[in-house]
Design an enzyme around this catalytic site. Structure first.
Site, PDB file in Angstrom:
ATOM      1  N   TRP A   1       0.802  -1.229   0.000  1.00  0.00           N
ATOM      2  CA  TRP A   1       0.000   0.000   0.000  1.00  0.00           C
ATOM      3  C   TRP A   1       0.831   1.274   0.000  1.00  0.00           C
ATOM      4  O   TRP A   1       0.280   2.360  -0.030  1.00  0.00           O
ATOM      5  CB  TRP A   1      -0.965  -0.015   1.200  1.00  0.00           C
ATOM      6  N   LYS A   2       2.150   1.126   0.091  1.00  0.00           N
ATOM      7  CA  LYS A   2       3.032   2.310   0.079  1.00  0.00           C
ATOM      8  C   LYS A   2       2.477   3.357   1.058  1.00  0.00           C
ATOM      9  O   LYS A   2       1.960   2.989   2.107  1.00  0.00           O
ATOM     10  CB  LYS A   2       3.172   2.828  -1.352  1.00  0.00           C
TER      11      LYS A   2
ATOM     12  N   GLU B   1      10.832  -6.883  -9.279  1.00  0.00           N
ATOM     13  CA  GLU B   1      10.093  -5.686  -9.658  1.00  0.00           C
ATOM     14  C   GLU B   1      10.980  -4.813 -10.547  1.00  0.00           C
ATOM     15  O   GLU B   1      11.835  -4.067 -10.027  1.00  0.00           O
ATOM     16  CB  GLU B   1       9.684  -4.882  -8.417  1.00  0.00           C
TER      17      GLU B   1
ATOM     18  N   GLY C   1       4.335   1.580 -11.118  1.00  0.00           N
ATOM     19  CA  GLY C   1       3.509   2.784 -11.114  1.00  0.00           C
ATOM     20  C   GLY C   1       3.460   3.499 -12.450  1.00  0.00           C
ATOM     21  O   GLY C   1       2.967   4.618 -12.547  1.00  0.00           O
TER      22      GLY C   1
ATOM     23  N   GLY D   1       1.042  -2.821  -6.256  1.00  0.00           N
ATOM     24  CA  GLY D   1       0.929  -1.500  -5.648  1.00  0.00           C
ATOM     25  C   GLY D   1      -0.459  -0.936  -5.881  1.00  0.00           C
ATOM     26  O   GLY D   1      -1.426  -1.309  -5.209  1.00  0.00           O
ATOM     27  N   GLY D   2      -0.581  -0.065  -6.869  1.00  0.00           N
ATOM     28  CA  GLY D   2      -1.817   0.680  -7.112  1.00  0.00           C
ATOM     29  C   GLY D   2      -3.080  -0.172  -7.118  1.00  0.00           C
ATOM     30  O   GLY D   2      -4.091   0.194  -6.497  1.00  0.00           O
TER      31      GLY D   2
HETATM   32  P1  13P Z   1       2.432  -0.770  -8.985  1.00  0.00           P
HETATM   33  O1  13P Z   1       1.613  -2.040  -8.953  1.00  0.00           O
HETATM   34  O2  13P Z   1       1.662   0.444  -8.558  1.00  0.00           O
HETATM   35  O3  13P Z   1       3.163  -0.599 -10.273  1.00  0.00           O
HETATM   36  O4  13P Z   1       3.565  -0.939  -7.839  1.00  0.00           O
HETATM   37  C1  13P Z   1       4.323  -2.098  -7.821  1.00  0.00           C
HETATM   38  C2  13P Z   1       5.108  -2.128  -6.566  1.00  0.00           C
HETATM   39  O5  13P Z   1       6.017  -1.351  -6.368  1.00  0.00           O
HETATM   40  C3  13P Z   1       4.729  -3.112  -5.547  1.00  0.00           C
HETATM   41  O6  13P Z   1       5.701  -3.191  -4.555  1.00  0.00           O
END
Ligand code: 13P
Length: 244
Positions: free
Chosen positions: A5-6, A162, A168, A229-230
């Protein structure tokens, strides 16, 4: 299937997410479902997932158990708060907060000593891919970080590949690109820890994973899950990924 979830969501938003998300994944016995909220929202997330099969993780940890380290959080503290997992060495930590392969190793060992399951991130930046250095970057990250673990320690590690340029940005690695990187990482595991361990190690893909691309990524033999992430911030969207 893990959601990172950052720096998003309040405690109230965290609780609201799980009210919607938990019933959507109640039958998803084929996969472990993990959410890593911000530190302050771990208690709300743990409370909201009691009695479900969803597990909670942190996004980082410090390698000392306690001490005068203003702003840091330790493995035992995460564990006491109810976390079972922790992300280590995310590219945003490497890019903005001075994370190196050596500190990734220290944090991974600290996570294991605290009884947490570390999700250790590796991945190349765009210019490294474009200059043909993806494999050498992955090898350096592996050799400088994960290869320093004992076989018993390594057995409890999940790896996340990743590619930084896919995070993102909406630019997912093609399933074939991701598969090549995963295969390369698994070969590093085999060389260091043996074929049996390599076959048992879970390697997640992360970088713009969405409900509409998860199936083709997961169809690759060396992709065992995803770090999202998103698309993990919204309950229906992440449930579609967990239930791919
Ligand atoms: P996104 O799915 O938003 O590209 O982010 C990936 C991520 O950094 C998961 O740790």
């Amino acid at each position: 299937m893990a959601g990172n979830w950052k720096m998003y969501k309040t405690a109230a938003e965290t609780t609201a997410f799980f009210e919607k998300f938990a019933p959507l994944v109640a039958q998803s016995v084929h996969a472990d479902a993990v959410i890593c909220p911000t530190f302050v929202n771990i208690p709300a997330a743990v409370a909201a997932t009691q009695g479900t099969r969803i597990e909670i993780g942190g996004q980082n940890l410090y390698w000392k158990n306690e001490g005068a380290f203003t702003g840091e959080i330790s493995g035992p503290m995460l564990k006491a708060a109810g976390a079972r997992w922790v992300i280590v060495g995310h590219s945003e930590r490497r890019q903005y907060f001075g994370e190196t392969d050596a500190t990734v190793l220290q944090r991974t060992v600290a996570a294991l000593e605290a009884g947490l399951n570390p999700i250790v991130c590796v991945g190349e930046r765009l210019e490294q891919r474009e200059s043909g250095n993806t494999e050498s970057v992955l090898k350096t990250q592996f050799d400088g970080g994960l290869a320093g673990l004992t076989p018993d320690q390594f057995a409890k590690v999940t790896i996340a590949y990743e590619p930084v340029w896919a995070i993102g940005t909406g630019k997912t690695a093609t399933p074939e690109m991701a598969a090549d990187a995963h295969k390369f990482i698994r070969a590093q595991v085999a060389a260091k820890f043996g074929a049996e361990q390599a076959a048992a190690t879970r390697i997640l893909y992360g970088g713009s994973v969405k409900p509409d691309n998860v199936k083709s990524l997961m169809a690759q033999p060396d992709i065992d899950g995803s770090l999202v992430g998103g698309a993990s911030l919204e309950a229906v969207s992440f449930s579609l990924i967990v239930n791919f």
